[in-house]
Enzyme design. Structure first.
Site, mmCIF file in Angstrom:
data_model
loop_
_atom_site.group_PDB
_atom_site.id
_atom_site.type_symbol
_atom_site.label_atom_id
_atom_site.label_comp_id
_atom_site.label_asym_id
_atom_site.label_seq_id
_atom_site.Cartn_x
_atom_site.Cartn_y
_atom_site.Cartn_z
ATOM 1 N N GLN A 124 0.755 -1.393 -0.045
ATOM 2 C CA GLN A 124 0.246 -0.180 -0.033
ATOM 3 C C GLN A 124 0.494 1.229 0.088
ATOM 4 O O GLN A 124 1.786 1.735 1.144
ATOM 5 C CB GLN A 124 -0.886 0.241 1.452
ATOM 6 C CG GLN A 124 -1.989 1.298 1.479
ATOM 7 C CD GLN A 124 -2.507 0.949 2.420
ATOM 8 O OE1 GLN A 124 -2.444 0.208 3.376
ATOM 9 N NE2 GLN A 124 -3.328 2.209 2.541
ATOM 10 N N SER A 159 4.831 -1.789 4.008
ATOM 11 C CA SER A 159 4.707 -3.236 4.605
ATOM 12 C C SER A 159 5.239 -4.688 3.257
ATOM 13 O O SER A 159 4.081 -4.258 2.451
ATOM 14 C CB SER A 159 3.159 -3.436 5.459
ATOM 15 O OG SER A 159 3.360 -3.353 6.819
ATOM 16 N N GLU A 242 -9.665 -1.774 6.082
ATOM 17 C CA GLU A 242 -8.094 -1.902 6.256
ATOM 18 C C GLU A 242 -8.057 -2.471 7.501
ATOM 19 O O GLU A 242 -7.167 -3.854 7.783
ATOM 20 C CB GLU A 242 -7.590 0.121 7.074
ATOM 21 C CG GLU A 242 -5.611 -0.482 7.001
ATOM 22 C CD GLU A 242 -5.901 1.398 7.293
ATOM 23 O OE1 GLU A 242 -4.193 0.997 7.344
ATOM 24 O OE2 GLU A 242 -6.034 1.955 7.146
#
Length: 379
Positions: A124, A159, A242
């Protein structure tokens, strides 16, 4: 809030428990991050083969069309089984649902199936050094060049970027428009010279997060998602998904850690110590509150069709409780809990980031203050 499962939900849970019992994930590999990630990736492929990788996806895209409650049950049982979160968790929870909502038929056909099988991992690209909680102030630029867009800028806290094939990237395509309206959402190929990945090694020693440096990265026009200039609305779809389900996984893991702490206190002969007993009792109460608040949030969505503030409350309380729990272990065990080869040392160090990742505690407190208590905005 209704905590009673229907017969259909009980059957779903029992089938899932049987599958986990027959498909043990095994022990997480020690030490090497690449081996640990490969372990998670391999287990996600097994989930996909069994039809469990994305239970919340519609059946036509390879899911089970699970209800919200069934999705919560999945993450609870995943945590109870000792299995890891899927390697492509950002693809399953964020990229996939966003592409289903905003993607063309061609985009859905191209991108969704490899997400399920972990063949193509997603990251992301939202946060920037000066645009973390305020996403609309991002500065990464996208300039059109024929049938492509040329991207220049920087992203941070990305991440799994080192394992990713694709990135959900939001960039500014119109610097003259108001900051919420000049954004576009892209599906960016990470495997190109214009994308440089720099690991951010944490206090645990892991490079879990990364910086992305984008210098002339190119994205074809067909990889715009939701239309040029519509990036804010598309990004909101991603953000709404999310924390879907993760709260239930985290509350189970919190309960498991607390049980381990109680075992440690028993081995040390400290269960009868009134101070230790009081602290353990408080942690038990907090853990139950996290679990029930997660279910209360689920009930709110089922009743009103949209999430309430419970997501922020769950994340805030989980972060604070997990940090208190790991600190108690150190108080119980002393220096032994700080040795590099002791699992509790990792838990203590990793917990330091809980109040930053996935929404900082300060931002979550503002959300609760403004949307629950009706207090005036801080600025």
């Amino acid at each position: 809030m209704d905590l009673t499962f229907s017969q259909t939900e009980i059957a779903f849970r029992d089938e899932l428990r049987t599958w986990f019992a027959e498909n043990d994930a095994g022990v997480e590999p020690d030490g090497d991050e690449d081996r640990q990630y490969a372990w998670r990736r391999d287990f996600q492929r097994r989930l996909a083969d069994g039809g469990w990788a994305a239970v919340h996806w519609p059946r036509e895209y390879g899911g089970r069309g699970a209800t919200l409650t069934e999705s919560a049950i999945f993450f609870e049982e995943l945590g109870r089984s000792g299995a890891p979160l899927p390697a492509n968790v950002l693809g399953l929870l964020l990229a996939g649902p966003t592409i289903m909502t905003w993607g063309t038929d061609e985009q859905k056909e191209r991108y969704l199936a490899p997400i399920l099988t972990a063949e193509e991992i997603w990251c992301q690209g939202f946060s920037e050094p000066d645009a973390g909680s305020d996403l609309a102030s991002l500065k990464t630029r996208a300039v059109q060049d024929g049938d492509e867009w040329v991207i220049t800028g920087q992203k941070v806290w990305t991440s799994a970027a080192q394992y990713s094939k694709w990135c959900m990237l939001v960039a500014r395509t119109d610097s003259e428009a108001p900051k919420h309206k000049g954004l576009t959402y892209f599906l960016m190929d990470m495997e190109q010279d214009g994308v440089q990945i720099r690991p951010l090694r944490q206090i645990t020693g892991e490079p879990e997060f990364n910086e992305l440096f984008l210098d002339g990265a190119r994205i074809p026009n067909e990889n715009v998602l939701g239309g040029t200039g519509n990036g804010w609305k598309v990004a909101l779809t991603t953000l709404m998904n999310e924390r879907a389900g993760l709260g239930f996984f985290l509350q189970v893991r919190l309960r498991q850690l607390l049980d381990r702490v109680i075992d440690e206190a028993a081995r040390e002969g400290l269960l009868e110590d009134p101070v230790i007993a009081d602290r353990l009792g408080e942690l038990h109460l907090r853990t139950e509150i996290v679990r029930l608040t997660a279910y209360r949030g689920l009930t709110a969505i089922e009743k009103y069709g949209q999430p309430g503030p419970e997501g922020s409350l769950t994340k805030w309380m989980w972060s604070d409780t997990n940090q208190r729990l790991t600190q108690l272990v150190v108080d119980l065990l002393g220096p032994r809990a700080l040795r590099a080869d002791d699992p509790w040392a990792y838990e203590l160090l990793r917990a330091r980031g809980n109040s930053i990742e996935g929404g900082t505690t300060e931002v979550l407190k503002n959300i609760v203050a403004e949307r629950v208590l009706g207090l005036p905005k801080s600025r």
